[in-house]
Design a protein around this motif. Structure first.
Motif: not given
Length: 142
Positions: A14-19, A26-37, A39-44
């Motif tokens: 659910e967090a990934f869906a919001w990110f 175009n929320e840049v911070g969210a782009m980094v969080l999506v990349g991190n998700a 990269q580490h398989g968090r929520g996806v």
């Protein structure tokens, strides 16, 4: 809150869906969080190509954290060909974008990358690895 489980049950998908929704806007911070998700398989499901794509998108908008992550990716060969010159370039972009505000270690890493690149160009690969702390110390011959 969903990602950290702060006040609510932890729900990474659910967090990934919001990110992702914020990143697509175009929320840049969210782009980094999506990349991190990715990269580490968090929520996806873990997906190296998607992780690097989102980091690249944020870095092109001069997000210093994304630039630092891409420098690390290029240095290690995560999702992109290992390339110290590219790593140094992203490190320089990160510094110009304000990464120095995060930590003085950023500047030291940039110097280390530049030194390793210079040593590597001189053909002294082993010395570059020892200097970077990746190899050695070696026992004295005897």
């Amino acid at each position: 809150m969903l990602s950290a489980g702060a006040g609510v049950p932890r729900q990474l998908d659910e967090a990934f869906a919001w990110f992702l929704s914020a990143a697509k806007q175009n929320e840049v911070g969210a782009m980094v969080l999506v990349g991190n998700a990715y990269q580490h398989g968090r929520g996806v499901c873990e997906n190296t190509a998607e992780a690097v794509w989102w980091y690249m998108r944020a870095a092109k908008l001069r997000d210093p954290i994304a630039c630092l992550i891409l420098a690390s990716c290029a240095e290690s060969g995560y999702g992109v060909p290992r390339n110290l010159k590219c790593a140094l370039m992203w490190m320089n972009v990160a510094i110009q974008a304000g990464a120095m505000a995060f930590d003085a270690i950023v500047f030291e890493r940039a110097i280390d990358l530049a030194l390793r690149l210079a040593m590597s160009k001189q053909g002294d690969h082993l010395r570059a690895l020892v200097k970077a702390g990746v190899a050695g110390p070696f026992p004295a011959a005897g």
